[in-house]
Design a protein around this motif. Structure first.
Motif, PDB file in Angstrom:
ATOM      1  N   HIS A  36       0.834  -1.207   0.000  1.00 43.27           N
ATOM      2  CA  HIS A  36       0.000   0.000   0.000  1.00 43.27           C
ATOM      3  C   HIS A  36       0.871   1.260   0.000  1.00 43.27           C
ATOM      4  O   HIS A  36       0.491   2.282  -0.579  1.00 43.27           O
ATOM      5  N   TRP A  37       2.011   1.188   0.680  1.00 44.43           N
ATOM      6  CA  TRP A  37       2.902   2.351   0.738  1.00 44.43           C
ATOM      7  C   TRP A  37       3.456   2.689  -0.644  1.00 44.43           C
ATOM      8  O   TRP A  37       3.685   3.855  -0.968  1.00 44.43           O
ATOM      9  N   ILE A  38       3.670   1.675  -1.475  1.00 46.42           N
ATOM     10  CA  ILE A  38       4.188   1.918  -2.826  1.00 46.42           C
ATOM     11  C   ILE A  38       3.239   2.858  -3.573  1.00 46.42           C
ATOM     12  O   ILE A  38       3.664   3.820  -4.220  1.00 46.42           O
ATOM     13  N   ASN A  39       1.933   2.587  -3.465  1.00 44.61           N
ATOM     14  CA  ASN A  39       0.943   3.459  -4.101  1.00 44.61           C
ATOM     15  C   ASN A  39       0.947   4.852  -3.494  1.00 44.61           C
ATOM     16  O   ASN A  39       0.912   5.860  -4.206  1.00 44.61           O
ATOM     17  N   MET A  40       0.971   4.905  -2.172  1.00 48.13           N
ATOM     18  CA  MET A  40       0.920   6.203  -1.505  1.00 48.13           C
ATOM     19  C   MET A  40       2.155   7.037  -1.837  1.00 48.13           C
ATOM     20  O   MET A  40       2.057   8.253  -2.075  1.00 48.13           O
ATOM     21  N   LYS A  41       3.325   6.402  -1.873  1.00 47.65           N
ATOM     22  CA  LYS A  41       4.558   7.136  -2.134  1.00 47.65           C
ATOM     23  C   LYS A  41       4.526   7.782  -3.521  1.00 47.65           C
ATOM     24  O   LYS A  41       4.985   8.924  -3.701  1.00 47.65           O
ATOM     25  N   GLY A 279      -4.489   2.633 -12.163  1.00 44.54           N
ATOM     26  CA  GLY A 279      -3.344   2.792 -13.046  1.00 44.54           C
ATOM     27  C   GLY A 279      -2.639   4.125 -12.911  1.00 44.54           C
ATOM     28  O   GLY A 279      -1.794   4.461 -13.748  1.00 44.54           O
ATOM     29  N   PHE A 280      -2.936   4.886 -11.834  1.00 45.60           N
ATOM     30  CA  PHE A 280      -2.316   6.213 -11.693  1.00 45.60           C
ATOM     31  C   PHE A 280      -0.803   6.124 -11.546  1.00 45.60           C
ATOM     32  O   PHE A 280      -0.087   7.089 -11.816  1.00 45.60           O
ATOM     33  N   GLN A 281      -0.311   4.957 -11.136  1.00 40.91           N
ATOM     34  CA  GLN A 281       1.139   4.798 -10.957  1.00 40.91           C
ATOM     35  C   GLN A 281       1.854   4.449 -12.264  1.00 40.91           C
ATOM     36  O   GLN A 281       3.083   4.404 -12.298  1.00 40.91           O
ATOM     37  N   GLY A 376      -1.414  -9.148  -7.951  1.00 37.48           N
ATOM     38  CA  GLY A 376      -1.560  -7.939  -7.155  1.00 37.48           C
ATOM     39  C   GLY A 376      -2.105  -6.798  -7.989  1.00 37.48           C
ATOM     40  O   GLY A 376      -1.919  -6.756  -9.212  1.00 37.48           O
ATOM     41  N   THR A 377      -2.783  -5.861  -7.335  1.00 36.81           N
ATOM     42  CA  THR A 377      -3.438  -4.769  -8.070  1.00 36.81           C
ATOM     43  C   THR A 377      -2.455  -3.979  -8.913  1.00 36.81           C
ATOM     44  O   THR A 377      -2.730  -3.668 -10.079  1.00 36.81           O
ATOM     45  N   ASN A 378      -1.307  -3.632  -8.341  1.00 41.33           N
ATOM     46  CA  ASN A 378      -0.335  -2.820  -9.089  1.00 41.33           C
ATOM     47  C   ASN A 378       0.126  -3.527 -10.354  1.00 41.33           C
ATOM     48  O   ASN A 378       0.156  -2.939 -11.438  1.00 41.33           O
ATOM     49  N   GLY A 379       0.506  -4.796 -10.223  1.00 38.69           N
ATOM     50  CA  GLY A 379       0.997  -5.542 -11.375  1.00 38.69           C
ATOM     51  C   GLY A 379      -0.052  -5.711 -12.449  1.00 38.69           C
ATOM     52  O   GLY A 379       0.239  -5.589 -13.648  1.00 38.69           O
ATOM     53  N   VAL A 380      -1.296  -5.979 -12.040  1.00 40.83           N
ATOM     54  CA  VAL A 380      -2.380  -6.153 -13.008  1.00 40.83           C
ATOM     55  C   VAL A 380      -2.626  -4.856 -13.774  1.00 40.83           C
ATOM     56  O   VAL A 380      -2.772  -4.859 -15.000  1.00 40.83           O
ATOM     57  N   GLN A 381      -2.643  -3.729 -13.063  1.00 40.39           N
ATOM     58  CA  GLN A 381      -2.894  -2.459 -13.732  1.00 40.39           C
ATOM     59  C   GLN A 381      -1.743  -2.071 -14.653  1.00 40.39           C
ATOM     60  O   GLN A 381      -1.958  -1.498 -15.726  1.00 40.39           O
ATOM     61  N   GLU A 382      -0.520  -2.386 -14.238  1.00 43.61           N
ATOM     62  CA  GLU A 382       0.620  -2.091 -15.109  1.00 43.61           C
ATOM     63  C   GLU A 382       0.604  -2.980 -16.350  1.00 43.61           C
ATOM     64  O   GLU A 382       0.978  -2.536 -17.447  1.00 43.61           O
ATOM     65  N   ALA A 383       0.176  -4.226 -16.205  1.00 42.12           N
ATOM     66  CA  ALA A 383       0.052  -5.110 -17.362  1.00 42.12           C
ATOM     67  C   ALA A 383      -1.000  -4.577 -18.335  1.00 42.12           C
ATOM     68  O   ALA A 383      -0.813  -4.606 -19.559  1.00 42.12           O
ATOM     69  N   PRO A 453     -10.019  11.572 -20.694  1.00 39.65           N
ATOM     70  CA  PRO A 453      -9.815  13.020 -20.873  1.00 39.65           C
ATOM     71  C   PRO A 453      -8.728  13.590 -19.974  1.00 39.65           C
ATOM     72  O   PRO A 453      -8.140  14.628 -20.278  1.00 39.65           O
ATOM     73  N   MET A 454      -8.469  12.907 -18.853  1.00 40.93           N
ATOM     74  CA  MET A 454      -7.439  13.368 -17.935  1.00 40.93           C
ATOM     75  C   MET A 454      -6.730  12.142 -17.365  1.00 40.93           C
ATOM     76  O   MET A 454      -7.380  11.154 -17.013  1.00 40.93           O
ATOM     77  N   ALA A 455      -5.405  12.186 -17.288  1.00 41.11           N
ATOM     78  CA  ALA A 455      -4.641  11.064 -16.746  1.00 41.11           C
ATOM     79  C   ALA A 455      -5.043  10.810 -15.299  1.00 41.11           C
ATOM     80  O   ALA A 455      -5.342  11.755 -14.557  1.00 41.11           O
ATOM     81  N   PRO A 456      -5.061   9.539 -14.859  1.00 41.56           N
ATOM     82  CA  PRO A 456      -5.468   9.238 -13.488  1.00 41.56           C
ATOM     83  C   PRO A 456      -4.685   9.998 -12.422  1.00 41.56           C
ATOM     84  O   PRO A 456      -5.271  10.468 -11.442  1.00 41.56           O
ATOM     85  N   MET A 457      -3.369  10.170 -12.605  1.00 46.29           N
ATOM     86  CA  MET A 457      -2.588  10.914 -11.626  1.00 46.29           C
ATOM     87  C   MET A 457      -3.026  12.377 -11.567  1.00 46.29           C
ATOM     88  O   MET A 457      -3.146  12.965 -10.484  1.00 46.29           O
ATOM     89  N   ASP A 458      -3.299  12.967 -12.726  1.00 50.04           N
ATOM     90  CA  ASP A 458      -3.762  14.356 -12.747  1.00 50.04           C
ATOM     91  C   ASP A 458      -5.115  14.498 -12.059  1.00 50.04           C
ATOM     92  O   ASP A 458      -5.380  15.492 -11.368  1.00 50.04           O
ATOM     93  N   GLN A 459      -5.969  13.499 -12.236  1.00 42.44           N
ATOM     94  CA  GLN A 459      -7.261  13.510 -11.533  1.00 42.44           C
ATOM     95  C   GLN A 459      -7.051  13.469 -10.026  1.00 42.44           C
ATOM     96  O   GLN A 459      -7.689  14.208  -9.266  1.00 42.44           O
ATOM     97  N   ALA A 460      -6.150  12.587  -9.583  1.00 37.26           N
ATOM     98  CA  ALA A 460      -5.892  12.450  -8.154  1.00 37.26           C
ATOM     99  C   ALA A 460      -5.413  13.766  -7.559  1.00 37.26           C
ATOM    100  O   ALA A 460      -5.915  14.233  -6.525  1.00 37.26           O
TER     101      ALA A 460
END
Length: 528
Positions: A36-41, A279-281, A376-383, A453-460
């Motif tokens: 979880h920290w990987i996402n938060m960082k 997928g914001f990461q 894991g969620t991160n790996g699936v979204q990156e795939a 329309p907007m990247a997930p990180m920009d939305q966050a």
């Protein structure tokens, strides 16, 4: 020389005047350790780059969260207890049970052990929360810091309670809450077509599957009511005016930054303050280190297979690792395998064992053909982001459900750990490698995911700053959570309407009955 200095000053003033102003906020972060920290960082890196001041509360026993960082100032909580050993034992028992075949008795034992582990973790953190709230100097320091909001991961609840105590707006970086998947606390969630995590079901369920789904939901309710809730309820009663409970605090959150999206997730009802940042990461791949690039290019036209089991599991059981290594050794592809500990005895010359790999950059490399992963969620979204099909070996938690979503969309294949052997693994690997539909379906998901329309990180970042600008976002929250259950489902209205219809109907029937009876009595009297 003076003329050059004048030109330099003029240009400097111009540059400053054209630079957009940055009103940096002051953010208190209460993260969860581990993956979880990987996402938060990643989110904190972007917030720091935008000029925000960040303070992170961490445990002295933290696995991943460093005390010193250029991104943030830390507040370290002294904690003696930690569950890492208990967690490792649980993982080993869980994998052993899958290999030996999970009977009903084994399932209940594993469920009991899992719930006990969760209850222990929350008990530890509720003790830490009491430590925070009883420390007058720390509380004064937190209040004097004038934070704009609290950013927390609600998989544990101290950050949510602390935000309520400090009377601060709250933003959740969330997929999981104290009792399971976050949607079930905030949005309508009909169990007829919304699968409960852990059930292994999709959004298309027959009768028996809906029964199973209901039983799994009852576990969530039991967990919240009897295992998690009591750890925090006494704290709420003591420190929060008017009392509270964790679910109500979650429902009061201003914004939910939800680490999923509907390219990945099954369609379901949602709420206006839930912002999907799945997928914001993810970012475009960067060049590989020279030695790794050389190894990847040496694969030629056959390409590369990469395999990792995430941050929590260093290695599979020995016999499983040997079976997998022997299959890899027969493949024409090169293999990069993140594996710690003793190397498998059947390791082939085409397989590179590493303790760490640049996963995102390898997934984005044109030579990568298949991703063998735990789900894991991160790996699936990156795939999904990079369009690489997945051969999944789920181990625990949400991993089977994550992989099931890919399998339902034809972008991945699942082999359960208990069924992994040389034959099944080779067959599954060749199927994902050589049947074009897997890659085509995953690349379609990738196109859908990127077409926003907007990247997930920009939305966050936008919504975090939105909450800071407006001191919260109460207009996006519903008051439905405060309604009694009978009002929420309009049972009181239904009762009134039924009464309004029934009373006149019964009255009419009663009048007709009275008139009929009276008429009969008259007829009888005339006959006599």
């Amino acid at each position: 020389m003076p003329r050059l200095c004048g030109i330099f000053v003029f240009l400097s003033i111009c540059l400053v005047s054209f630079t957009p102003p940055c009103d940096g906020g002051n953010i208190l972060v209460f993260p969860v350790d581990g993956s979880h920290w990987i996402n938060m960082k990643i989110l904190l890196e972007e917030l720091h780059a935008r000029g925000h001041d960040i303070t992170v509360m961490r445990a002295s026993t933290s696995w991943y969260i460093p005390e010193k960082s250029p991104l943030y100032t830390s507040i370290t909580l002294e904690m003696d207890s930690e569950i890492e050993n208990f967690f490792d034992v649980y993982l080993q028992e869980h994998m052993r049970a899958q290999r030996e075949g999970a009977s009903a008795l084994t399932f209940f034992k594993l469920t009991k052990d899992f719930l006990s582990m969760i209850a222990e973790a929350h008990s530890i953190w509720s003790d830490a929360l009491v430590q925070i709230l009883d420390d007058k100097n720390l509380v004064k320091s937190l209040m004097d810091s004038q934070y704009d909001l609290v950013l927390t991961d609600p998989a544990i609840a101290p950050g949510v309670v602390l935000a309520k105590y400090l009377k601060l707006p709250i933003v959740l970086n969330v997929r999981w809450i104290t009792s399971g998947e976050g949607h079930f606390a905030i949005a309508p969630s009909p169990l007829s077509y919304i699968p409960v995590p852990g059930s292994g079901l999709t959004d298309k369920m027959n009768f028996l599957q809906r029964v199973k789904n209901m039983l799994f939901y009852s576990i969530i309710l039991f967990q919240q009511k009897f295992l998690v809730g009591p750890s925090y309820d006494t704290i709420c009663d003591k420190y929060i005016e008017g009392g509270c409970n964790i679910i109500s605090l979650l429902q009061e959150a201003d914004i939910w930054l939800f680490r999923s999206d509907f390219v990945f997730e099954f369609p379901r009802p949602t709420m206006p303050n839930v912002i999907y940042i799945g997928g914001f990461q993810c970012k475009p791949a960067q060049p590989l280190p020279a030695d790794l690039e050389e190894f990847v290019q040496s694969a030629g036209e056959h390409g590369v297979i990469i395999m990792t089991l995430g941050t929590l599991v260093n290695a599979l059981p020995r016999e499983v690792a040997d079976e997998i290594a022997s299959v890899f050794a027969k493949m024409p592809q090169k293999v990069i395998w993140r594996h710690k500990g003793e190397h498998p005895s059947t390791l082939g010359n085409n397989t590179l064992i590493v303790e760490w790999m640049p996963q995102k950059d390898l997934l984005g490399h044109p030579q990568t053909r298949v991703f063998v992963a735990h789900g894991g969620t991160n790996g699936v979204q990156e795939a999904i982001y990079h369009g690489v099909p997945v051969l999944g070996i789920p181990l625990f938690f949400d991993q089977y459900d994550n992989l099931l979503r890919l399998q339902e969309r034809g972008a991945g294949k699942i082999i359960e750990l208990g069924n992994v052997n040389g034959h099944s693994f080779e067959q599954g690997l060749k199927e994902v490698l050589h049947q074009d539909r897997y890659r085509q379906n995953m690349q379609r998901l990738s196109r859908l995911h990127r077409d926003q329309p907007m990247a997930p990180m920009d939305q966050a970042i936008f919504w975090v700053e939105y909450v800071m600008r407006h001191k919260g976002a109460p207009h996006l929250r519903t008051d439905a959570y405060n309604m009694p259950w009978y009002s929420y489902y309009c049972l009181d209205v239904l009762l009134l309407l039924l009464t309004a219809v029934t009373i006149p109907l019964l009255s009419t029937l009663a009048v007709f009955r009275f008139l009929c009876c009276r008429s009969r009595r008259k007829n009888k009297s005339k006959q006599h």
